[in-house]
Write a protein that holds these residues in place. Structure first.
Motif, PDB file in Angstrom:
ATOM      1  N   GLN A  42      24.406  -8.357 -14.715  1.00 15.63           N
ATOM      2  CA  GLN A  42      25.067  -7.975 -15.961  1.00 15.63           C
ATOM      3  C   GLN A  42      26.375  -7.208 -15.743  1.00 15.63           C
ATOM      4  O   GLN A  42      27.296  -7.332 -16.532  1.00 15.63           O
ATOM      5  CB  GLN A  42      24.080  -7.149 -16.808  1.00 15.63           C
ATOM      6  N   PHE A  43      26.450  -6.434 -14.632  1.00 12.67           N
ATOM      7  CA  PHE A  43      27.658  -5.617 -14.457  1.00 12.67           C
ATOM      8  C   PHE A  43      28.918  -6.466 -14.300  1.00 12.67           C
ATOM      9  O   PHE A  43      30.044  -5.977 -14.427  1.00 12.67           O
ATOM     10  CB  PHE A  43      27.518  -4.643 -13.268  1.00 12.67           C
ATOM     11  N   LEU A  44      28.741  -7.769 -14.012  1.00 15.13           N
ATOM     12  CA  LEU A  44      29.906  -8.652 -13.902  1.00 15.13           C
ATOM     13  C   LEU A  44      30.566  -8.879 -15.257  1.00 15.13           C
ATOM     14  O   LEU A  44      31.776  -9.112 -15.340  1.00 15.13           O
ATOM     15  CB  LEU A  44      29.482 -10.004 -13.309  1.00 15.13           C
ATOM     16  N   ILE A  45      29.750  -8.811 -16.314  1.00 20.98           N
ATOM     17  CA  ILE A  45      30.284  -9.053 -17.655  1.00 20.98           C
ATOM     18  C   ILE A  45      31.280  -7.953 -18.000  1.00 20.98           C
ATOM     19  O   ILE A  45      30.960  -6.766 -17.954  1.00 20.98           O
ATOM     20  CB  ILE A  45      29.148  -9.101 -18.709  1.00 20.98           C
ATOM     21  N   THR A 214      37.948  -7.635  -4.188  1.00 13.94           N
ATOM     22  CA  THR A 214      37.978  -6.260  -3.700  1.00 13.94           C
ATOM     23  C   THR A 214      38.164  -6.220  -2.186  1.00 13.94           C
ATOM     24  O   THR A 214      38.024  -7.235  -1.498  1.00 13.94           O
ATOM     25  CB  THR A 214      36.643  -5.563  -4.022  1.00 13.94           C
ATOM     26  N   ASP A 215      38.418  -5.049  -1.692  1.00 13.25           N
ATOM     27  CA  ASP A 215      38.561  -4.850  -0.258  1.00 13.25           C
ATOM     28  C   ASP A 215      37.672  -3.672   0.133  1.00 13.25           C
ATOM     29  O   ASP A 215      38.145  -2.593   0.459  1.00 13.25           O
ATOM     30  CB  ASP A 215      40.038  -4.560   0.048  1.00 13.25           C
ATOM     31  N   THR A 216      36.361  -3.907   0.083  1.00 12.14           N
ATOM     32  CA  THR A 216      35.413  -2.803   0.312  1.00 12.14           C
ATOM     33  C   THR A 216      34.998  -2.704   1.775  1.00 12.14           C
ATOM     34  O   THR A 216      34.264  -1.803   2.145  1.00 12.14           O
ATOM     35  CB  THR A 216      34.119  -2.999  -0.499  1.00 12.14           C
ATOM     36  N   GLN A 217      35.383  -3.654   2.590  1.00 14.60           N
ATOM     37  CA  GLN A 217      34.917  -3.796   3.984  1.00 14.60           C
ATOM     38  C   GLN A 217      33.492  -4.349   4.038  1.00 14.60           C
ATOM     39  O   GLN A 217      32.976  -4.621   5.112  1.00 14.60           O
ATOM     40  CB  GLN A 217      34.941  -2.476   4.784  1.00 14.60           C
ATOM     41  N   ASP A 218      32.853  -4.503   2.885  1.00 14.85           N
ATOM     42  CA  ASP A 218      31.530  -5.133   2.846  1.00 14.85           C
ATOM     43  C   ASP A 218      31.743  -6.555   2.339  1.00 14.85           C
ATOM     44  O   ASP A 218      32.020  -6.782   1.167  1.00 14.85           O
ATOM     45  CB  ASP A 218      30.616  -4.345   1.899  1.00 14.85           C
ATOM     46  N   GLU A 219      31.605  -7.498   3.258  1.00 12.19           N
ATOM     47  CA  GLU A 219      31.946  -8.885   2.934  1.00 12.19           C
ATOM     48  C   GLU A 219      31.110  -9.442   1.802  1.00 12.19           C
ATOM     49  O   GLU A 219      31.576 -10.236   0.997  1.00 12.19           O
ATOM     50  CB  GLU A 219      31.742  -9.760   4.185  1.00 12.19           C
ATOM     51  N   VAL A 220      29.842  -9.031   1.771  1.00 10.22           N
ATOM     52  CA  VAL A 220      28.945  -9.549   0.740  1.00 10.22           C
ATOM     53  C   VAL A 220      29.466  -9.163  -0.637  1.00 10.22           C
ATOM     54  O   VAL A 220      29.550  -9.990  -1.552  1.00 10.22           O
ATOM     55  CB  VAL A 220      27.510  -9.021   0.952  1.00 10.22           C
ATOM     56  N   ALA A 273      33.417  -0.451  -5.604  1.00  7.25           N
ATOM     57  CA  ALA A 273      34.202  -1.535  -6.195  1.00  7.25           C
ATOM     58  C   ALA A 273      34.214  -1.486  -7.717  1.00  7.25           C
ATOM     59  O   ALA A 273      35.167  -1.926  -8.345  1.00  7.25           O
ATOM     60  CB  ALA A 273      33.658  -2.880  -5.720  1.00  7.25           C
ATOM     61  N   ILE A 274      33.124  -0.986  -8.299  1.00  8.87           N
ATOM     62  CA  ILE A 274      33.066  -0.986  -9.766  1.00  8.87           C
ATOM     63  C   ILE A 274      33.278   0.417 -10.337  1.00  8.87           C
ATOM     64  O   ILE A 274      32.822   0.732 -11.434  1.00  8.87           O
ATOM     65  CB  ILE A 274      31.769  -1.647 -10.298  1.00  8.87           C
ATOM     66  N   HIS A 275      33.975   1.252  -9.561  1.00  8.00           N
ATOM     67  CA  HIS A 275      34.419   2.560 -10.033  1.00  8.00           C
ATOM     68  C   HIS A 275      33.268   3.482 -10.413  1.00  8.00           C
ATOM     69  O   HIS A 275      33.284   4.125 -11.448  1.00  8.00           O
ATOM     70  CB  HIS A 275      35.409   2.406 -11.200  1.00  8.00           C
ATOM     71  N   ARG A 276      32.238   3.461  -9.584  1.00 11.69           N
ATOM     72  CA  ARG A 276      31.147   4.413  -9.757  1.00 11.69           C
ATOM     73  C   ARG A 276      31.082   5.252  -8.480  1.00 11.69           C
ATOM     74  O   ARG A 276      31.587   4.847  -7.439  1.00 11.69           O
ATOM     75  CB  ARG A 276      29.814   3.654  -9.952  1.00 11.69           C
ATOM     76  N   ASP A 277      30.461   6.397  -8.586  1.00 11.64           N
ATOM     77  CA  ASP A 277      30.439   7.317  -7.458  1.00 11.64           C
ATOM     78  C   ASP A 277      29.304   6.985  -6.488  1.00 11.64           C
ATOM     79  O   ASP A 277      28.139   7.173  -6.817  1.00 11.64           O
ATOM     80  CB  ASP A 277      30.288   8.754  -7.994  1.00 11.64           C
ATOM     81  N   PRO A 278      29.627   6.489  -5.282  1.00  9.78           N
ATOM     82  CA  PRO A 278      28.575   6.104  -4.334  1.00  9.78           C
ATOM     83  C   PRO A 278      27.757   7.299  -3.835  1.00  9.78           C
ATOM     84  O   PRO A 278      26.614   7.137  -3.409  1.00  9.78           O
ATOM     85  CB  PRO A 278      29.338   5.447  -3.185  1.00  9.78           C
ATOM     86  N   ASP A 279      28.333   8.496  -3.870  1.00 12.92           N
ATOM     87  CA  ASP A 279      27.610   9.669  -3.363  1.00 12.92           C
ATOM     88  C   ASP A 279      26.601  10.193  -4.367  1.00 12.92           C
ATOM     89  O   ASP A 279      25.793  11.059  -4.055  1.00 12.92           O
ATOM     90  CB  ASP A 279      28.601  10.784  -3.011  1.00 12.92           C
ATOM     91  N   ASP A 280      26.681   9.661  -5.577  1.00 16.18           N
ATOM     92  CA  ASP A 280      25.770  10.104  -6.614  1.00 16.18           C
ATOM     93  C   ASP A 280      24.881   8.921  -7.015  1.00 16.18           C
ATOM     94  O   ASP A 280      24.694   8.643  -8.185  1.00 16.18           O
ATOM     95  CB  ASP A 280      26.613  10.598  -7.801  1.00 16.18           C
ATOM     96  N   TRP A 281      24.413   8.195  -6.010  1.00 14.27           N
ATOM     97  CA  TRP A 281      23.695   6.938  -6.265  1.00 14.27           C
ATOM     98  C   TRP A 281      22.228   7.110  -5.872  1.00 14.27           C
ATOM     99  O   TRP A 281      21.933   7.593  -4.782  1.00 14.27           O
ATOM    100  CB  TRP A 281      24.332   5.804  -5.451  1.00 14.27           C
ATOM    101  N   ASP A 282      21.292   6.724  -6.734  1.00 15.14           N
ATOM    102  CA  ASP A 282      19.874   6.868  -6.373  1.00 15.14           C
ATOM    103  C   ASP A 282      19.028   5.712  -6.932  1.00 15.14           C
ATOM    104  O   ASP A 282      19.581   4.730  -7.442  1.00 15.14           O
ATOM    105  CB  ASP A 282      19.337   8.225  -6.847  1.00 15.14           C
ATOM    106  N   ASP A 283      17.718   5.849  -6.802  1.00 11.81           N
ATOM    107  CA  ASP A 283      16.799   4.796  -7.239  1.00 11.81           C
ATOM    108  C   ASP A 283      16.987   4.437  -8.712  1.00 11.81           C
ATOM    109  O   ASP A 283      16.839   3.274  -9.104  1.00 11.81           O
ATOM    110  CB  ASP A 283      15.345   5.243  -7.036  1.00 11.81           C
ATOM    111  N   PHE A 284      17.273   5.453  -9.504  1.00 12.31           N
ATOM    112  CA  PHE A 284      17.515   5.195 -10.926  1.00 12.31           C
ATOM    113  C   PHE A 284      18.671   4.202 -11.096  1.00 12.31           C
ATOM    114  O   PHE A 284      18.563   3.237 -11.850  1.00 12.31           O
ATOM    115  CB  PHE A 284      17.828   6.505 -11.666  1.00 12.31           C
TER     116      PHE A 284
END
Ligand code: GP9
Ligand code: MN
Length: 431
Positions: A42-45, A214-220, A273-284
């Motif tokens: 869904q986040f692609l939309i 994007t250019d995230t260095q993560d090819e996937v 890549a989608i402008h969210r904070d990776p350091d504040d990322w969890d199971d939720f």
């Protein structure tokens, strides 16, 4: 046994949600075209990368006044991935706790599935279009047991050279080259397109894209936007064909994402890549990313909207049948019509986690959807959580009992004629 079947019936009858009069039959008699958007989240939309929409066509469809779209719709697959999604959409029963139902039980089980029901109740012709070989996920056997009349697998198309990649024929070519089969089908038809190009590891030939990713260095992650963009263009081209031939206004088009493309382990890279904070990322956050698109497009309607109701793949079949004006009451279905005022908004994941409009439950921990934080529950909330948890466990275990013990062979809904798989032959005799 019969008494195990009765336990299932007691649950599904009690859980049944009666149709909403406002929507019942609004797609009556129309062709049904299911477009399975492989690994599409869904986040692609509405997502933009370097100022460009990744999926401009699907974005338009999502917001169109002729579409009912759902922004809180979740995939519910287990290890059977695509095949679990298909099973839920065709039968409104869950996949298995381990492995793929298609692979493990699909050759012998009794199904009361969409193609058979639509044939028997409204004389629909049914077909699947897919650019991979027929035996993948045991589809060649399962589809016969579901009553699919036609299966146009890879053997029906030229898949040579750079026409295919990964899991088969490229999506643009699948839509283009299936036209000659589609236009010969007796209407009304119920057809399903299983796309493949937007599949891990999201490889794409250079000549198939000019999208700046994007250019995230993560090819996937970087590749995911490229193949999603390609899938969007593929659907757009197919729509152009449908419009040109007049099929569009005679059809209801259902688009859905089958499951995640980016796995939890890669979500931190995605976050950047989608402008969210990776350091504040969890199971939720991982759980919230299990949203996939669900769009019901009925050309000609003008009252479409984006709904925030919570729902999942299990709910698609009763929803669709009611739109077609076919009662679902007599069938064993675990989902409920999303348009119904009695629709159940607790969405079960295959591992017994669940989400509701208020809570997200992960391994028994309860998060608030509003804050994204673990919650200290009030007495009243504790009671609600307990009810939801019980319902999820009951529902999954009854679905497993139904499928693992093949209980539908004892069940005879009014007018349902059992399916003889020997009646179907999918071999391409023209090759
Ligand atoms: C292959 C395709 C992929 O035919 O449907 O299945 P998946 O790997 O997503 O389960
Ligand atoms: Mn898949």
């Amino acid at each position: 046994t019969k008494s195990e079947l009765n336990d299932v019936l007691k649950f599904t009858n009690g859980h049944y949600a009666k149709p909403n009069k406002k929507y019942y039959g609004i797609a009556k008699g129309k062709n049904v075209i299911i477009i399975h958007l492989e690994s599409f989240q869904q986040f692609l939309i509405g997502q933009k990368i370097n100022g460009q929409e990744v999926t401009p066509f699907l974005n338009k469809l999502y917001r169109s006044k002729s579409s009912y779209a759902f922004k809180n719709f979740f995939h519910q697959v287990g290890q059977g991935k695509t095949s679990d999604a298909e099973n839920m959409l065709e039968t409104s029963t869950y996949g298995l706790p381990q492995g793929s139902l298609f692979a493990q039980l699909g050759s012998d089980n009794t199904f009361q599935a969409a193609p058979a029901i639509l044939k028997q109740r409204r004389d629909y012709t049914s077909a699947v279009f897919h650019g991979n070989i027929a035996s993948f996920w045991n589809r060649n056997n399962v589809y016969k047991n579901m009553g699919y009349q036609y299966f146009f697998d890879a053997s029906y198309y030229d898949t040579s050279g750079d026409r295919s990649l990964g899991y088969g024929l490229k999506d643009k070519l699948l839509f283009r080259d299936s036209v000659k089969y589609l236009q010969n089908l007796q209407q009304p038809f119920y057809v399903k397109y299983l796309t493949v190009t937007n599949h891990f590891p999201f490889d794409l030939d250079k000549e198939d894209t000019n999208f700046k990713t994007t250019d995230t260095q993560d090819e996937v992650v970087d590749n995911y936007f490229l193949t999603a963009h390609y899938l969007d263009q593929s659907v757009h081209e197919f729509y152009n064909y449908l419009r040109k031939t007049g099929l569009l206004k005679k059809s209801v088009i259902v688009l859905y994402g089958d499951h995640y493309g980016i796995s939890d382990s890669e979500n931190k890279n995605l976050a950047k890549a989608i402008h969210r904070d990776p350091d504040d990322w969890d199971d939720f956050d991982n759980a919230q990313l299990q949203r996939v698109p669900f769009i019901i497009n009925i050309p000609g309607r003008k009252d479409g909207y984006v709904s925030s109701k919570y729902a999942g793949e299990i709910d698609v079949l009763p929803t669709l049948m009611h739109l077609l004006g076919i009662s679902t009451k007599r069938y064993v279905q675990f989902g409920t019509d999303i348009f119904s005022n009695q629709h159940d908004q607790v969405v079960a994941f295959r591992n017994q986690d669940w989400v509701s409009p208020t809570f997200t439950s992960i391994s028994g921990d309860i998060y608030s959807n509003r804050t994204g934080q673990l919650m200290k529950l009030s007495k009243r909330q504790q009671a609600q959580v307990k009810v939801n948890k019980k319902r999820v466990q009951t529902e999954l275990s009854l679905s497993d009992s139904l499928n693992e013990k093949n209980l539908l062979r004892f069940y005879h809904p009014k007018g349902f004629e059992s399916i003889d798989p020997r009646k179907y032959n999918y071999a391409n005799e023209y090759q």
